[in-house]
Enzyme design. Structure first.
Site, PDB file in Angstrom:
ATOM      1  N   GLU A 166      -6.130  -4.973 -10.135  1.00  0.00           N
ATOM      2  CA  GLU A 166      -5.504  -4.337  -9.237  1.00  0.00           C
ATOM      3  C   GLU A 166      -4.465  -2.799  -9.833  1.00  0.00           C
ATOM      4  O   GLU A 166      -4.457  -1.950  -9.280  1.00  0.00           O
ATOM      5  CB  GLU A 166      -4.561  -4.970  -8.155  1.00  0.00           C
ATOM      6  CG  GLU A 166      -5.457  -6.039  -7.351  1.00  0.00           C
ATOM      7  CD  GLU A 166      -4.447  -7.185  -6.785  1.00  0.00           C
ATOM      8  OE1 GLU A 166      -5.131  -7.629  -5.965  1.00  0.00           O
ATOM      9  OE2 GLU A 166      -3.464  -7.247  -6.954  1.00  0.00           O
ATOM     10  N   LYS A 211       3.571  -2.561   2.314  1.00  0.00           N
ATOM     11  CA  LYS A 211       2.721  -2.384   2.948  1.00  0.00           C
ATOM     12  C   LYS A 211       3.157  -1.485   4.260  1.00  0.00           C
ATOM     13  O   LYS A 211       4.347  -1.144   4.280  1.00  0.00           O
ATOM     14  CB  LYS A 211       2.154  -3.715   3.709  1.00  0.00           C
ATOM     15  CG  LYS A 211       1.355  -4.402   2.741  1.00  0.00           C
ATOM     16  CD  LYS A 211       0.855  -5.696   3.610  1.00  0.00           C
ATOM     17  CE  LYS A 211       0.072  -6.640   2.235  1.00  0.00           C
ATOM     18  NZ  LYS A 211      -0.393  -7.998   3.048  1.00  0.00           N
ATOM     19  N   TYR A 248      -9.085  -5.252  -0.974  1.00  0.00           N
ATOM     20  CA  TYR A 248      -9.230  -6.493  -0.223  1.00  0.00           C
ATOM     21  C   TYR A 248     -10.603  -7.027  -0.219  1.00  0.00           C
ATOM     22  O   TYR A 248     -11.114  -7.936   0.472  1.00  0.00           O
ATOM     23  CB  TYR A 248      -8.845  -6.397   1.238  1.00  0.00           C
ATOM     24  CG  TYR A 248      -7.192  -6.633   1.241  1.00  0.00           C
ATOM     25  CD1 TYR A 248      -6.489  -7.587   0.748  1.00  0.00           C
ATOM     26  CD2 TYR A 248      -6.437  -5.527   1.724  1.00  0.00           C
ATOM     27  CE1 TYR A 248      -5.316  -7.571   0.837  1.00  0.00           C
ATOM     28  CE2 TYR A 248      -5.217  -5.468   1.749  1.00  0.00           C
ATOM     29  CZ  TYR A 248      -4.468  -6.622   1.440  1.00  0.00           C
ATOM     30  OH  TYR A 248      -3.038  -6.647   1.382  1.00  0.00           O
ATOM     31  N   ASN A 268       2.735  -8.790   7.041  1.00  0.00           N
ATOM     32  CA  ASN A 268       3.614  -9.505   6.065  1.00  0.00           C
ATOM     33  C   ASN A 268       4.330  -8.730   4.877  1.00  0.00           C
ATOM     34  O   ASN A 268       4.795  -9.266   3.738  1.00  0.00           O
ATOM     35  CB  ASN A 268       2.932 -10.814   5.594  1.00  0.00           C
ATOM     36  CG  ASN A 268       1.716 -10.499   4.887  1.00  0.00           C
ATOM     37  OD1 ASN A 268       1.411  -9.281   4.503  1.00  0.00           O
ATOM     38  ND2 ASN A 268       0.773 -11.400   4.329  1.00  0.00           N
ATOM     39  N   HIS A 274       2.371  -6.604  -0.756  1.00  0.00           N
ATOM     40  CA  HIS A 274       1.161  -7.676  -1.395  1.00  0.00           C
ATOM     41  C   HIS A 274       1.952  -7.666  -2.719  1.00  0.00           C
ATOM     42  O   HIS A 274       2.446  -6.959  -3.515  1.00  0.00           O
ATOM     43  CB  HIS A 274      -0.060  -6.562  -1.341  1.00  0.00           C
ATOM     44  CG  HIS A 274      -1.187  -7.020  -2.517  1.00  0.00           C
ATOM     45  ND1 HIS A 274      -2.045  -8.013  -2.083  1.00  0.00           N
ATOM     46  CD2 HIS A 274      -1.107  -6.771  -3.773  1.00  0.00           C
ATOM     47  CE1 HIS A 274      -2.674  -8.152  -3.247  1.00  0.00           C
ATOM     48  NE2 HIS A 274      -2.266  -7.324  -4.148  1.00  0.00           N
TER      49      HIS A 274
HETATM   50  N1  UDP Z   1      -4.304 -11.853   6.493  1.00  0.00           N
HETATM   51  C1  UDP Z   1      -4.288 -11.826   7.649  1.00  0.00           C
HETATM   52  N2  UDP Z   1      -4.402 -12.797   8.424  1.00  0.00           N
HETATM   53  C2  UDP Z   1      -5.046 -14.025   7.769  1.00  0.00           C
HETATM   54  C3  UDP Z   1      -5.102 -14.135   6.546  1.00  0.00           C
HETATM   55  C4  UDP Z   1      -4.779 -13.180   5.721  1.00  0.00           C
HETATM   56  O1  UDP Z   1      -4.073 -10.747   8.359  1.00  0.00           O
HETATM   57  O2  UDP Z   1      -5.320 -15.216   8.637  1.00  0.00           O
HETATM   58  C5  UDP Z   1      -4.038 -10.597   5.604  1.00  0.00           C
HETATM   59  C6  UDP Z   1      -2.596 -10.675   5.109  1.00  0.00           C
HETATM   60  O3  UDP Z   1      -1.970  -9.235   5.258  1.00  0.00           O
HETATM   61  C7  UDP Z   1      -2.684 -11.111   3.823  1.00  0.00           C
HETATM   62  C8  UDP Z   1      -3.718 -10.436   3.311  1.00  0.00           C
HETATM   63  O4  UDP Z   1      -4.806 -10.733   4.396  1.00  0.00           O
HETATM   64  O5  UDP Z   1      -1.254 -10.743   2.974  1.00  0.00           O
HETATM   65  C9  UDP Z   1      -4.516 -11.144   2.131  1.00  0.00           C
HETATM   66  O6  UDP Z   1      -4.585 -12.364   2.202  1.00  0.00           O
HETATM   67  P1  UDP Z   1      -4.532 -13.651   1.007  1.00  0.00           P
HETATM   68  O7  UDP Z   1      -4.710 -15.026   1.433  1.00  0.00           O
HETATM   69  O8  UDP Z   1      -4.921 -12.885  -0.298  1.00  0.00           O
HETATM   70  O9  UDP Z   1      -2.703 -13.429   1.010  1.00  0.00           O
HETATM   71  P2  UDP Z   1      -1.602 -13.129  -0.035  1.00  0.00           P
HETATM   72  O10 UDP Z   1      -2.081 -13.024  -1.433  1.00  0.00           O
HETATM   73  O11 UDP Z   1      -1.234 -11.511   0.293  1.00  0.00           O
HETATM   74  O12 UDP Z   1      -0.265 -14.059   0.175  1.00  0.00           O
END
Ligand code: UDP
Length: 157
Positions: A134, A17, A57, A120, A123
């Site tokens: 994807e 990211k 997303y 974080n 992805h």
């Molecule tokens: N995210 C966020 N706030 C939240 C939850 C998710 O900003 O409270 C963002 C974060 O960047 C995350 C992405 O949304 O990586 C997608 O969320 P998901 O639950 O799919 O997590 P991942 O698969 O990336 O671990």
């Protein structure tokens, strides 16, 4: 799953990211997947359009963080990648760590380099169906290079 070279090959989609790029973690992150023994089959350094970010997303469209997430992903370049290998989808998720870097285990990418859920770093597809979706959302088939690393016999029995 894609069938090539007469064997079933598992592929996943990973994206470093904008925060990972800005923090100069690109080399370190690629190093980890290379060193593990997975194979890079596609990679591009790119700015993400709003349309692509919203599609990627889309499952989170109704969540309160959605707009901020789209703003963030489109704010700077990302490194979009496809990696191949046995069990790569689940293994990459383990190497990436929990969504919230504060609870991600040390030794994982998010656990080692992050402190905030909205920053974080990386992805990774979470399941075979999403991996397939994807990969084809981000890459055309001709942008993927299927190849046989010479190290394969030292990585796989
Ligand atoms: N995210 C966020 N706030 C939240 C939850 C998710 O900003 O409270 C963002 C974060 O960047 C995350 C992405 O949304 O990586 C997608 O969320 P998901 O639950 O799919 O997590 P991942 O698969 O990336 O671990």
């Amino acid at each position: 799953m894609t069938t090539q070279r007469n064997i079933a090959v598992e592929r996943t989609f990973l994206a470093i990211k904008p925060d990972g790029v800005q923090r100069s973690l690109v080399g370190e992150i690629i190093r980890r997947f290379e060193a593990k023994g997975f194979t890079l089959v596609g990679m591009k350094f790119m700015k993400v359009s709003r349309e692509l970010a919203e599609q990627h997303y889309g499952v989170h469209r109704e969540r309160p963080f959605f707009q901020g997430l789209v703003e963030f992903i489109t704010s700077g370049p990302v490194v979009a990648m496809v990696w191949e290998g046995d069990g790569v989808i689940a293994s990459a998720r383990k190497m990436i760590g929990a969504t919230n870097p504060l609870t991600a285990e040390p030794g994982t990418i998010r656990g080692d380099y992050g402190v905030n859920i909205g920053r974080n770093i990386i992805h990774g597809s979470d399941a075979p169906e999403t991996a397939q979706q994807e990969v084809s959302l981000w890459f055309k088939e001709e942008e993927l290079a299927s190849w046989e690393p010479s190290l394969t016999p030292w990585i796989k029995e």
